[in-house]
Design a protein around this motif. Structure first.
Motif, PDB file in Angstrom:
ATOM      1  N   ARG A 276       0.854  -1.175   0.000  1.00  0.00           N
ATOM      2  CA  ARG A 276       0.000   0.000   0.000  1.00  0.00           C
ATOM      3  C   ARG A 276       0.897   1.235   0.000  1.00  0.00           C
ATOM      4  NH1 ARG A 276      -2.243  -3.818   3.335  1.00  0.00           N
ATOM      5  NH2 ARG A 276      -4.464  -4.305   3.064  1.00  0.00           N
ATOM      6  N   ASP A 277       0.305   2.400  -0.185  1.00  0.00           N
ATOM      7  CA  ASP A 277       1.103   3.622  -0.195  1.00  0.00           C
ATOM      8  C   ASP A 277       1.864   3.809   1.115  1.00  0.00           C
ATOM      9  OD1 ASP A 277       0.468   4.341  -2.737  1.00  0.00           O
ATOM     10  OD2 ASP A 277      -1.181   5.662  -2.182  1.00  0.00           O
ATOM     11  N   ALA A 278       1.253   3.401   2.239  1.00  0.00           N
ATOM     12  CA  ALA A 278       1.844   3.675   3.549  1.00  0.00           C
ATOM     13  C   ALA A 278       2.288   2.425   4.295  1.00  0.00           C
ATOM     14  CB  ALA A 278       0.844   4.452   4.411  1.00  0.00           C
ATOM     15  N   SER A 279       2.224   1.247   3.671  1.00  0.00           N
ATOM     16  CA  SER A 279       2.587   0.043   4.420  1.00  0.00           C
ATOM     17  C   SER A 279       2.972  -1.097   3.487  1.00  0.00           C
ATOM     18  CB  SER A 279       1.426  -0.410   5.314  1.00  0.00           C
ATOM     19  OG  SER A 279       0.319  -0.826   4.526  1.00  0.00           O
ATOM     20  N   PHE A 280       3.651  -2.079   4.075  1.00  0.00           N
ATOM     21  CA  PHE A 280       4.026  -3.301   3.378  1.00  0.00           C
ATOM     22  C   PHE A 280       3.807  -4.469   4.335  1.00  0.00           C
ATOM     23  CE2 PHE A 280       7.211  -6.608   2.439  1.00  0.00           C
ATOM     24  CZ  PHE A 280       6.875  -6.892   1.120  1.00  0.00           C
ATOM     25  N   ASN A 281       3.050  -5.478   3.905  1.00  0.00           N
ATOM     26  CA  ASN A 281       2.782  -6.665   4.705  1.00  0.00           C
ATOM     27  C   ASN A 281       3.059  -7.909   3.868  1.00  0.00           C
ATOM     28  OD1 ASN A 281       0.958  -6.070   7.458  1.00  0.00           O
ATOM     29  ND2 ASN A 281       0.882  -4.444   5.929  1.00  0.00           N
ATOM     30  N   PHE A 282       3.458  -8.974   4.516  1.00  0.00           N
ATOM     31  CA  PHE A 282       3.667 -10.223   3.794  1.00  0.00           C
ATOM     32  C   PHE A 282       3.370 -11.402   4.714  1.00  0.00           C
ATOM     33  CE2 PHE A 282       7.638  -9.526   5.950  1.00  0.00           C
ATOM     34  CZ  PHE A 282       8.200 -10.775   6.186  1.00  0.00           C
ATOM     35  N   SER A 283       3.108 -12.539   4.101  1.00  0.00           N
ATOM     36  CA  SER A 283       2.823 -13.748   4.875  1.00  0.00           C
ATOM     37  C   SER A 283       3.400 -14.958   4.161  1.00  0.00           C
ATOM     38  CB  SER A 283       1.314 -13.939   5.080  1.00  0.00           C
ATOM     39  OG  SER A 283       0.697 -14.370   3.874  1.00  0.00           O
ATOM     40  N   ARG A 284       3.563 -16.028   4.926  1.00  0.00           N
ATOM     41  CA  ARG A 284       4.025 -17.290   4.366  1.00  0.00           C
ATOM     42  C   ARG A 284       3.355 -18.428   5.114  1.00  0.00           C
ATOM     43  NH1 ARG A 284       8.852 -18.480   1.422  1.00  0.00           N
ATOM     44  NH2 ARG A 284       9.056 -20.725   1.143  1.00  0.00           N
ATOM     45  N   TRP A 285       2.831 -19.379   4.368  1.00  0.00           N
ATOM     46  CA  TRP A 285       2.252 -20.596   4.931  1.00  0.00           C
ATOM     47  C   TRP A 285       3.074 -21.760   4.403  1.00  0.00           C
ATOM     48  CZ3 TRP A 285      -2.959 -23.107   3.147  1.00  0.00           C
ATOM     49  CH2 TRP A 285      -3.268 -24.195   3.988  1.00  0.00           C
ATOM     50  N   ASP A 286       3.758 -22.466   5.291  1.00  0.00           N
ATOM     51  CA  ASP A 286       4.579 -23.621   4.933  1.00  0.00           C
ATOM     52  C   ASP A 286       3.953 -24.889   5.496  1.00  0.00           C
ATOM     53  OD1 ASP A 286       7.167 -22.487   3.709  1.00  0.00           O
ATOM     54  OD2 ASP A 286       6.981 -21.326   5.559  1.00  0.00           O
ATOM     55  N   ILE A 287       3.922 -25.943   4.680  1.00  0.00           N
ATOM     56  CA  ILE A 287       3.431 -27.243   5.119  1.00  0.00           C
ATOM     57  C   ILE A 287       4.481 -28.291   4.789  1.00  0.00           C
ATOM     58  CG2 ILE A 287       1.574 -28.942   4.986  1.00  0.00           C
ATOM     59  CD1 ILE A 287      -0.171 -26.760   3.714  1.00  0.00           C
ATOM     60  N   TRP A 288       4.877 -29.061   5.792  1.00  0.00           N
ATOM     61  CA  TRP A 288       5.772 -30.202   5.600  1.00  0.00           C
ATOM     62  C   TRP A 288       4.938 -31.469   5.686  1.00  0.00           C
ATOM     63  CZ3 TRP A 288       7.095 -25.743   7.985  1.00  0.00           C
ATOM     64  CH2 TRP A 288       8.301 -25.138   7.650  1.00  0.00           C
ATOM     65  N   ALA A 289       4.951 -32.289   4.640  1.00  0.00           N
ATOM     66  CA  ALA A 289       4.121 -33.494   4.584  1.00  0.00           C
ATOM     67  C   ALA A 289       4.891 -34.712   5.073  1.00  0.00           C
ATOM     68  CB  ALA A 289       3.610 -33.725   3.162  1.00  0.00           C
ATOM     69  N   ASN A 290       4.187 -35.811   5.227  1.00  0.00           N
ATOM     70  CA  ASN A 290       4.787 -37.052   5.721  1.00  0.00           C
ATOM     71  C   ASN A 290       5.631 -37.761   4.670  1.00  0.00           C
ATOM     72  OD1 ASN A 290       2.182 -37.517   4.389  1.00  0.00           O
ATOM     73  ND2 ASN A 290       2.557 -39.684   4.829  1.00  0.00           N
ATOM     74  N   LYS A 291       5.520 -37.350   3.402  1.00  0.00           N
ATOM     75  CA  LYS A 291       6.273 -37.980   2.323  1.00  0.00           C
ATOM     76  C   LYS A 291       6.336 -37.011   1.149  1.00  0.00           C
ATOM     77  CE  LYS A 291       3.978 -41.128  -0.042  1.00  0.00           C
ATOM     78  NZ  LYS A 291       3.165 -42.305  -0.408  1.00  0.00           N
ATOM     79  N   SER A 292       7.091 -37.368   0.128  1.00  0.00           N
ATOM     80  CA  SER A 292       7.178 -36.537  -1.063  1.00  0.00           C
ATOM     81  C   SER A 292       5.799 -36.334  -1.677  1.00  0.00           C
ATOM     82  CB  SER A 292       8.118 -37.175  -2.092  1.00  0.00           C
ATOM     83  OG  SER A 292       9.442 -37.212  -1.600  1.00  0.00           O
ATOM     84  N   LEU A 293       5.484 -35.097  -2.007  1.00  0.00           N
ATOM     85  CA  LEU A 293       4.170 -34.767  -2.548  1.00  0.00           C
ATOM     86  C   LEU A 293       4.095 -35.161  -4.020  1.00  0.00           C
ATOM     87  CD1 LEU A 293       3.858 -31.231  -0.939  1.00  0.00           C
ATOM     88  CD2 LEU A 293       2.754 -33.340  -0.166  1.00  0.00           C
ATOM     89  N   PRO A 294       2.882 -35.400  -4.526  1.00  0.00           N
ATOM     90  CA  PRO A 294       2.741 -35.747  -5.942  1.00  0.00           C
ATOM     91  C   PRO A 294       3.181 -34.596  -6.835  1.00  0.00           C
ATOM     92  CG  PRO A 294       0.593 -35.342  -4.928  1.00  0.00           C
ATOM     93  CD  PRO A 294       1.589 -35.388  -3.816  1.00  0.00           C
ATOM     94  N   PHE A 324       2.697 -17.234   9.121  1.00  0.00           N
ATOM     95  CA  PHE A 324       2.987 -15.969   9.777  1.00  0.00           C
ATOM     96  C   PHE A 324       2.564 -14.812   8.902  1.00  0.00           C
ATOM     97  CE2 PHE A 324       7.130 -16.863   7.628  1.00  0.00           C
ATOM     98  CZ  PHE A 324       7.222 -15.723   6.835  1.00  0.00           C
ATOM     99  N   ASN A 325       2.291 -13.693   9.564  1.00  0.00           N
ATOM    100  CA  ASN A 325       1.917 -12.449   8.918  1.00  0.00           C
ATOM    101  C   ASN A 325       2.777 -11.361   9.539  1.00  0.00           C
ATOM    102  OD1 ASN A 325       0.677 -10.277   7.726  1.00  0.00           O
ATOM    103  ND2 ASN A 325      -1.282 -10.535   8.769  1.00  0.00           N
ATOM    104  N   SER A 326       3.416 -10.525   8.723  1.00  0.00           N
ATOM    105  CA  SER A 326       4.353  -9.543   9.247  1.00  0.00           C
ATOM    106  C   SER A 326       4.284  -8.242   8.454  1.00  0.00           C
ATOM    107  CB  SER A 326       5.786 -10.097   9.187  1.00  0.00           C
ATOM    108  OG  SER A 326       6.739  -9.108   9.535  1.00  0.00           O
ATOM    109  N   ASN A 327       4.619  -7.135   9.130  1.00  0.00           N
ATOM    110  CA  ASN A 327       4.796  -5.846   8.455  1.00  0.00           C
ATOM    111  C   ASN A 327       6.268  -5.455   8.444  1.00  0.00           C
ATOM    112  OD1 ASN A 327       5.313  -5.004  11.081  1.00  0.00           O
ATOM    113  ND2 ASN A 327       3.345  -3.960  11.323  1.00  0.00           N
TER     114      ASN A 327
END
Length: 625
Positions: A276-294, A324-327
């Protein structure tokens, strides 16, 4: 049925992603904070606008460019892109460039083929970058050239003045000074050509800080510039990506970029950037699975790592995750460790329904506070869910490969109960979520949170570091209530407003979700409870009173208008299939997450468009706009 669905609403983003509403409204035209102008000196130039799929020849000597527009020069063409901050990009003949990002404090252009010369104005607060198929050039004030051959696989970067950080897609990088150049191919970054040392301009020595600016992966502890540079690298390997400009719930214009990437065979990540003009926000969602994903992932696959229907055991599940969500100054994080699939069933008459939930050994909620990390809540699997009272179906009890069964009326009866309409799961007691209890320390005191505020200094905040720091520690007691349009809906104790009228409510998801953290006696869990700053009388051991964290979450369209529950009901009563309805919902809806706390420098405000989920089901080689 619709109302009961909300009883099982989980504050994790994975359930927000799959909660459906539909409201069609045309997207606004592309918008840019800065102004860029195409200037044609000679020859032929075509533009593909962000709203079109066709190339159109430019008939005037100048043309306004917006985010998402592409420019193509032809043989004997000389043209330039002038930005209103004083920067200029000179385009050589037979070149194709995308105006990828054009904001007040960030500009990014992507050179698909051809050659350019960038003359970047010296504005410290603004990031300028040129990306290609296999390289990212992040700069401040400088002059440099980038060339991409016809195959698109080879990039050449040469610096005339200043410093340019060049990184390949494998994470290798080099900081080039004036007079230096480097070749980047599909194999990666080549050797730096230092050129004629005596001809170099004095640009300063590359510092360790500058070299570390571009990292391979977006992390919570990064500066804004480092986040943007790392995102540019990660996006090159994205399995899906999307970008658009929209209006948020508060009327502010926000530019959103997001992508899904697979950093490892058993891991998938969803990264979102908001400017935005006055701010910056970012997030990341990480998932580790029990095995290699398809190799191919569908839009429903993410949710299947957490919940599945039927009696057959899931092949894939989440071992751990973090969101997480961060500015860049403050953050809020949820992390889960020790996931296993647990089967549940409910019998009605002669019919038995089965489903699976991924249940974690530990669930952490934390936030930043004056440079430290504050543990807000710590939950563990409830008795009978995964312990000795539960039925072991496969694997070794307590191991990552274990699968369990919890059957109502059996050894694990307290993890599942058919319940009543007013209290769908009496067994949860004062627990924040179904199938979990608050972690209680070894002091055998029923007062949760009496161990103190749990402030710690954690160098790199992620699921592993949180687990190492807090696995044996209590968090604050967390008592919450959901309100929709200012009216009480339900709370952590299972109390429900039976007279609540859903039909005409705006889906401010939920308009105020306010959590008060402090000490509370588990034996004192009461009836309907409205959070306020005076919720808890006594201070925690040696610390102040309760801490109030407010979350306001919304579902909006691209013009910032909030969806209503009536829109949702109309969507699914119109005869459309569930799959089609959710696809349309994802195309037109955006989730906005707002978190405020007394210690934050500013609120966390993140908008996540859902349409990227549709990209997992179909390929589109056109650049995101």
């Amino acid at each position: 049925m619709l109302k009961q669905k909300w009883y099982f609403f989980d504050r994790d983003i994975r359930f927000l992603v799959l909660t459906g509403v539909l409201f069609y409204l045309a997207a606004p035209q592309a918008w840019s904070a800065r102004q860029a102008t195409l200037i044609i000196k000679s020859g032929k130039v075509s533009i593909m606008k962000t709203t079109s799929m066709a190339w159109r020849e430019v008939t005037s000597k100048e043309a306004l460019l917006l985010q998402g527009d592409r420019v193509r020069t032809f043989t004997a063409t000389l043209a330039a892109i002038a930005v209103d901050d004083g920067s200029k990009i000179e385009l050589a003949p037979s070149s194709v460039i995308l105006v990828d990002f054009l904001e007040s404090d960030q500009m990014r252009f992507r050179l698909d083929v051809g050659r350019l010369k960038a003359l970047v104005s010296k504005i410290v607060s603004r990031q300028f970058s040129i990306v290609t198929k296999n390289a990212v050039c992040a700069v401040r004030g400088t002059e440099f050239e980038v060339a991409v051959d016809q195959s698109g696989n080879n990039t050449h970067v040469a610096v005339g003045e200043g410093l340019v950080n060049v990184a390949d897609m494998k994470g290798k990088e080099a900081l080039l000074a004036a007079g230096e150049s480097v070749q980047v191919s599909v194999e990666g970054l080549g050797q730096v050509d230092h050129g004629n040392e005596s001809s170099k301009k004095d640009s300063g020595k590359p510092t360790d800080e500058a070299k570390a600016e571009v990292a391979r992966e977006v992390r919570l502890d990064m500066s804004r510039e480092a986040v943007e540079a790392a995102a540019a690298l990660e996006m090159k390997n994205a399995v899906a990506q999307d970008g658009k400009t929209l209006i948020d719930a508060f009327g502010a214009r926000v530019r959103v970029e997001q992508y899904l990437v697979r950093p490892a065979e058993d891991r998938i990540s969803w990264v979102v950037l908001n400017t935005r003009d006055a701010s910056f926000n970012f997030s990341r969602w990480d998932i580790w699975a029990n095995k290699s994903l398809p190799s191919e992932l569908s839009s429903g696959f993410l949710d299947s790592l957490y919940t599945q229907g039927g009696s057959a055991a899931p092949e894939y599940w989440a071992l751990k995750d973090q969101w997480f969500n961060s500015n860049t100054n403050d953050y809020y994080i949820e992390a889960h460790a020790g996931g296993n699939p647990v089967r549940f069933n409910v019998t009605s008459g002669n019919e038995t329904a089965y489903w699976w939930e991924t249940i974690f050994d530990h669930r952490y909620t934390a936030m930043s506070d004056s440079g430290q990390t504050r543990l807000l809540s710590h939950l563990v699997a409830a008795p009978g869910v995964k312990d000795a009272a539960a039925t072991l179906l496969s694997g070794a009890r307590g191991a990552a490969n274990a699968a369990y069964a919890c059957v109502a009326g059996g050894a694990g009866a307290n993890c599942l109960d058919s319940g009543t309409d007013s209290n769908p799961n009496p067994a949860i007691g004062s627990s924040e979520l179904y199938f979990y209890d608050y972690f209680e320390g070894s002091d055998a005191d029923l007062t949760i949170g009496n161990q103190g505020q749990q402030l710690q200094t954690i160098a790199s905040v992620d699921v592993d570091s949180l687990h190492a720091a807090y696995s044996g520690r209590e968090g604050y007691f967390n008592k919450w209530s959901y309100y929709l349009d200012g009216q009480f809906v339900y709370d952590a104790t299972g109390q429900v407003n039976e007279g609540f009228d859903w039909s005409n409510k705006n889906l401010n998801l939920w308009e105020t979700i306010t959590s008060a953290y402090g000490t509370a006696d588990l034996t004192a869990a009461g009836s309907a409870y409205q959070v306020n700053t005076n919720s808890f009388a006594a201070a925690t051991a040696g610390n102040g009173g309760s801490l109030v964290v407010t979350q306001k979450n919304y579902i909006i369209n691209d013009e910032g208008k909030t969806f209503t529950m009536a829109d949702l009901e109309q969507t699914f009563s119109a005869g459309a299939t569930a799959q089609a309805a959710f696809k349309e919902f994802a195309e037109k809806s955006n989730f906005e997450f707002v978190t405020e706390a007394p210690g934050f420098s500013s609120k966390l405000d993140l908008v996540i468009p859902m349409r990227i989920l549709n990209a997992l089901d179909a390929s589109d080689d056109r650049p995101a706009s």
